[in-house]
Scaffold this active site. Structure first.
Site, PDB file in Angstrom:
ATOM      1  N   MET A 188       0.833  -1.360  -0.060  1.00  0.00           N
ATOM      2  CA  MET A 188      -0.117   0.148  -0.187  1.00  0.00           C
ATOM      3  C   MET A 188       0.763   1.250  -0.075  1.00  0.00           C
ATOM      4  O   MET A 188       0.558   2.191  -0.643  1.00  0.00           O
ATOM      5  CB  MET A 188      -0.815  -0.287   1.104  1.00  0.00           C
ATOM      6  N   ASP A 220      11.498   3.271   4.266  1.00  0.00           N
ATOM      7  CA  ASP A 220      11.364   1.755   4.574  1.00  0.00           C
ATOM      8  C   ASP A 220      12.727   1.249   5.336  1.00  0.00           C
ATOM      9  O   ASP A 220      13.745   1.804   5.168  1.00  0.00           O
ATOM     10  CB  ASP A 220      10.829   0.886   3.588  1.00  0.00           C
ATOM     11  N   TYR A 263      -1.843  -6.802  17.052  1.00  0.00           N
ATOM     12  CA  TYR A 263      -2.198  -6.064  15.704  1.00  0.00           C
ATOM     13  C   TYR A 263      -3.648  -5.099  16.255  1.00  0.00           C
ATOM     14  O   TYR A 263      -3.657  -3.908  15.816  1.00  0.00           O
ATOM     15  CB  TYR A 263      -2.366  -6.866  14.567  1.00  0.00           C
ATOM     16  N   LYS A 275      -3.728  -1.232  16.238  1.00  0.00           N
ATOM     17  CA  LYS A 275      -4.485  -0.543  15.195  1.00  0.00           C
ATOM     18  C   LYS A 275      -5.594   0.487  15.881  1.00  0.00           C
ATOM     19  O   LYS A 275      -6.137   1.361  15.438  1.00  0.00           O
ATOM     20  CB  LYS A 275      -5.177  -1.230  14.220  1.00  0.00           C
ATOM     21  N   THR A 296      -1.284  -7.781  -1.394  1.00  0.00           N
ATOM     22  CA  THR A 296       0.114  -7.089  -1.519  1.00  0.00           C
ATOM     23  C   THR A 296       0.758  -8.065  -1.779  1.00  0.00           C
ATOM     24  O   THR A 296       0.644  -9.403  -1.755  1.00  0.00           O
ATOM     25  CB  THR A 296       0.212  -6.231  -0.334  1.00  0.00           C
TER      26      THR A 296
END
Length: 257
Positions: free
Chosen positions: A18, A37, A158, A162, A193
């Site tokens: 993304m 990154d 996670y 989030k 992805t």
């Protein structure tokens, strides 16, 4: 005229998925894009692809949990382009372990990369945006912050991280609205992805078979670019009166909860 002409954007996790989709879209729409990154070889390749397509791109290696690394990226961006208009906190990881199975090392790693990094990015970049007279910050959350079960990928850390991103986004929107800094979150559903391909999935259709009955729109899985275009809307002046909002891109998943 591009939708992001004369804008300067920093995007984390931009070597693939993304983040890379967003970087390519932003460059096509006229932005100067700083791709960050930890995977340096892929990061440099991604920036070169954008430059080869006549876009403006710079690659800077960044560990999003490192305050000094964030300062370096911000300083380099301003040195190269003179300002920072847009920040996309996109970097993240996922470890599929529940509450009982998650160990402290895994919990801290996921929370640091998926949540603490968002705070660090905003803390570093907002002073530059205040000097500019405004900006747009987009934080990548997940439908896992809105609903549980399959939507979280069965990861307790996670889901928690989030959820923290969702809440922190609203806090920042309230705190910095007076500075014309807009802060919004994007909540992707299942997305095809490079990570999915590395896991052996060959197509969206194959991946989507697991999510039929969850998402409403076939093939039940998004392209990375679907998320990139959500970033684009929130980064552009088209959303100049939008802040503290949750843009859900899930094919209707959360309407079926």
């Amino acid at each position: 005229m591009g939708r992001l002409d004369n804008k300067v954007a920093i995007i984390t996790g931009a070597a693939s998925g993304m983040g890379l989709a967003g970087a390519k879209i932003f460059a096509k729409e006229g932005a100067s894009v700083v791709l960050t990154d930890v995977v340096e070889d892929k990061l440099n390749k991604a920036a070169k692809e954008i430059e080869d397509a006549d876009g403006k791109a710079t690659a800077i290696k960044l560990d999003v949990t490192d305050p000094a690394g964030w300062k370096h990226v911000a300083d380099q961006t301003v040195e190269l382009y003179g300002k920072i208009d847009i920040l996309i906190n996109n970097a993240g990881i996922h470890v599929a372990k529940g509450i009982v199975d998650t160990d402290m090392e895994t919990w801290n790693k996921v929370m640091n990369i998926d949540s603490t990094s968002v705070w660090l990015g905003m803390k570093t970049v907002i002073p530059f945006m205040q000097k500019n007279g405004g900006g747009s910050i987009i934080n990548t959350s997940s439908i896992g912050a809105l609903v549980g079960g399959t939507a979280t990928g069965f990861s307790a850390a996670y889901s928690a991280a989030k959820g923290a991103v969702r809440s922190l986004t609203k806090f920042a929107a309230q705190e910095f609205g007076k500075d014309y800094i807009r802060v919004n979150s994007v909540h992707p559903g299942s997305t095809f992805t490079g990570m999915a391909e590395e896991a052996g999935l060959k197509s969206k259709e194959e991946m989507g078979q697991a999510y039929e009955g969850k998402a409403a729109l076939p093939p039940y899985v998004a392209d990375a670019a679907d998320i990139g275009y959500a970033y684009l809307y929130l980064a552009s002046d088209e959303s100049k009166f939008v802040t503290g909002e949750e843009l859900v891109v899930d094919g209707g998943w959360t309407t079926n909860s």
